[in-house]
Design an enzyme around this catalytic site. Sequence first.
Site, PDB file in Angstrom:
ATOM      1  CG  ASN A  66      18.516   4.204   2.218  1.00 37.95           C
ATOM      2  OD1 ASN A  66      17.594   3.664   2.810  1.00 37.95           O
ATOM      3  ND2 ASN A  66      18.791   5.491   2.338  1.00 37.95           N
ATOM      4  CG  HIS A 451       0.709   4.045  -1.876  1.00 37.48           C
ATOM      5  ND1 HIS A 451       1.044   5.387  -1.950  1.00 37.48           N
ATOM      6  CD2 HIS A 451       1.676   3.472  -1.123  1.00 37.48           C
ATOM      7  CE1 HIS A 451       2.159   5.604  -1.280  1.00 37.48           C
ATOM      8  NE2 HIS A 451       2.564   4.465  -0.762  1.00 37.48           N
TER       9      HIS A 451
END
Length: 732
Positions: A66, A451
Site C-alpha cells: 500500500n 467506473h
Amino acid sequence: MDDKPTQAGIDASAEADVESLMQSPERFINRELSWLQFNRRVLEETQNSAHPLLERVRFLSISAANLDEFFMVRVAGLEAQIREGILNRSADGRTPLQQLEEALGEIGKLQLEQLASLAVLQQYLAEEGIHTVRPGSLDDADLEWLRKEFIESIFPVLTPLSIDPAHPFPFIPNLGFSLVLQLYERQTREPMTGLVRLPVALKRFYLLPERENGKMRFISLEDIVEQFMEVLFPGYDVTESGTFRIIRDSDIEVEEEAEDLVRLFERALKRRRRGSVIRIEFDSELPDPLRNFVQTELNVPADRVATLPGLLALSTISEIVDIPRDDLKFEPYNARFPERIREHAGDCFAAIEEKDIIIHHPYESFDVVVQFLRQAARDPDVLAIKQTLYRTSNDSPIVRALIDAAEMGKSVTALVELRARFDEEANIRWARDLERAGVQVVFGFLELKTHAKMSLVVRREEGRLVSYCHLGTGNYHTVTAKIYTDLSFFTCDPEIASDVAHIFNFITGYGKPTERMNLAVSPATLRKRMLEHIDAEFDHARNSRPAAIWMKMNSLVDPEIIDSLYKASQAGVQIDLVIRGICCLRPQVPGLSDNIRVKSIVGRFLEHSRIVCFGNGHGLPSEDSIVYIGSADMMPRNLDRRVETMTPLKNPTVKEQVQSQIMLGNLIDNQQSYEILSDGTSRRIDAKPGEEPFNAQHYFMTNPSLSGRGGALASSAPKLIAGRLSKGKNSK
C-alpha cells in the site's frame, strides 16, 4: 445590573462558534494523512492475535505494498504540484509542500513501525520453526547447496555492471531493487564501483534444505548474491556493499486530444516505467560514500532519501506466507452458491424473473455473475449483451463469455476503461482480444473514467424483449471477488433496465442521464441526489421526525457532502458511517458533528461495497427507508469526474437484507472495527463488558444469506441485530 449571560446568549455564542468552524478549513482532515492512518490500521492487524501467524505476516506485506502505491501516485502528485509552482490549498488548508512534508514525516514513523512489527513476527515465526537466516549462520553443507543454487538459478539472470566513464549509471525501473558495491582489483588495487540489479523475476527468499529438526530456513536473494560476489566480479575484492531500491512516479497523464486511445495509453505506460525517481530507500548497512554516490547519480534531493534499519521491500515478505503451513493460515473458505439460482436448476434468468436478487460477495460466490453471462452467451433467445469492464482478471471468464457471445452472432458491446490504475496493460490486451472476436469495444470518455459496474442482457421472450441487469459495487474480477466484500444486484425491473440502457448510450456518445431516472448517475445527477436525501433527513430532524443516515464506502472526501452531513448532524440527524480508508470528516466534534460516528473495518476480507441508507422520516432500519448500492465513493473524482451509478433498492426483501443484515452487521461489529477519532487517528473497538462479541465477516461466512426469508430475518440474526431490527420496526 446582572452581568450573568442568558441562555439565549450562550446559545447564540455556541451557534456563532459553529458557524465559524463551518467556515474553517480545520473542519476537514487531510486526505493524505487520513490514508496513512488507514494504512496504520492495516499494519496494526499484524499484532492481532486473533489472526493466524502467517496471515499477520500477510498484513505486513499488504501495508508495505500500500505504501509503495501511495508513493507512486499520491507523493508523486504532490511533488508534481510543487515542481509546477502550484500553491492551491487542500480543503483542510494545506499547501502541496505542507502536505508532502507532513506525509513524509508520517511515512517515516510508519516504516519504522513496519520494521518493528517484522522483528516481532520473526520471533513468533522462529517459535514455529520458520527462520530467516544470514550467511554467517550457515555451515559448509548449506553453503555448498547455496552455491549450486546460485550458479544454476540466479547467476544466469544477473548482469554485473561497473560504473565508470565508459559505463554510466544504468536505468533502474520502478521498484527496482539493487546491490551497490565498492570493489578493488586484486593485483593493481584499482577501485571500481559495481552495481547488480536484482530482477523481479527472481524470488526474494530462498528456502534452504530442511534439516532433521524440521526447521524451515529462508535466506534473502541479496544475501545470496553478496555471498558469491566473486563469481560476478572475478579478480575483485568487495570492501563495502549494501542494497537500495527506488520508487518512481507511476501516475499517468493523459493528453486532452488523442486519435487512438489505445496507442496513447501504450505510450503513457512506457513513460511510467521511466517516471522520475521520487524515493530512494537504502539499507543501513550501506556505507555513506556509496549512499551519496547513488543519490548523486539519480539526482534525488536528501529529503527524498530514507535509510532503513532492516529489510527493504517488505511487500515481498508475502513469499513466506505461501509455505505449506495451513495451521498458520486462515481456514480455506468456500463461498456459497446462491440457493435461489439452485432452486431454478441454475437458470439465472428464471430466478431473476421471479424476484430481484442480491448477492453478497465473497460469502456468496462470484460464479453466479460468470454463470449469468455464460448463460446469456449460449442462450439462442439472447440478442444483445452490454458490459462495462474496469478491472478483470487474467484469463477472465467474463471476457471469454463476451467473446463466445460475439462469435455466436450476438450483438456485444464492451465498455473498456483504459485508465484503471495499474491494470491499463491488461485492459489494452482485453480490448484487442474482444475486437478480434467481433465485440464492439468502446473506451468511453477521455475526460471521465467509466467506473460503473453494469451488465445488460436483452432477451426475446414470447414475442417481446426483456432486459436483465447486473449492477455491482465491485469489479468483474474473479480473483478479487474472493477477497473483497461487494454486492451484486440482479433485476429485470423495466424501469431499472431502461435506465441502464440509457447509461450505456450515454457512455457510447448519445444522450445524458436525467433527474427522472431511478438510478443516480455521476457526473449528472448523483451528487445532487445524495445532497437532496441528506437535506430531507435534515428536514425530518427539524420537524421532530426520526432522522438517520447510514453510509458504507471506501472513502469520504468530498467537502460538499461532508458539510451537508455536518449540518444534518447539527439538526439532530443520527449518522453512522463505515469508512474503510480515507475519511476527511471529523466525527464527534462538539457543535459540529456530535451525532456522527465513524468506524473502519479491517479484516480477512477487504471491505469494498458501497451502501447508502436514509431513514426517510422513519429512522433506520425501516421498511420505508431509502437504500442505494453502487460503485461510487463520496469523493470529488467519483461525483464529478467519473461515470458512476447508485441503484435504489425497491424490492422489500432485498432492501431489508442490505440494511438490516449487511449494514447492521457492519455497524455492530466489535471485533475487527476501529473508531475514527476527531483528529483523524483511530483506536480499536473492543466489546464492552457484558456486550456480545460480534465479528461481521465471520457472521457472514457462517450464516446463509437472509435474502428471501422475509419474517425469519429478526429471529435468524444474532441478538445485537435482532434488537436493532425490533427497535427499527417500532420506530415506525
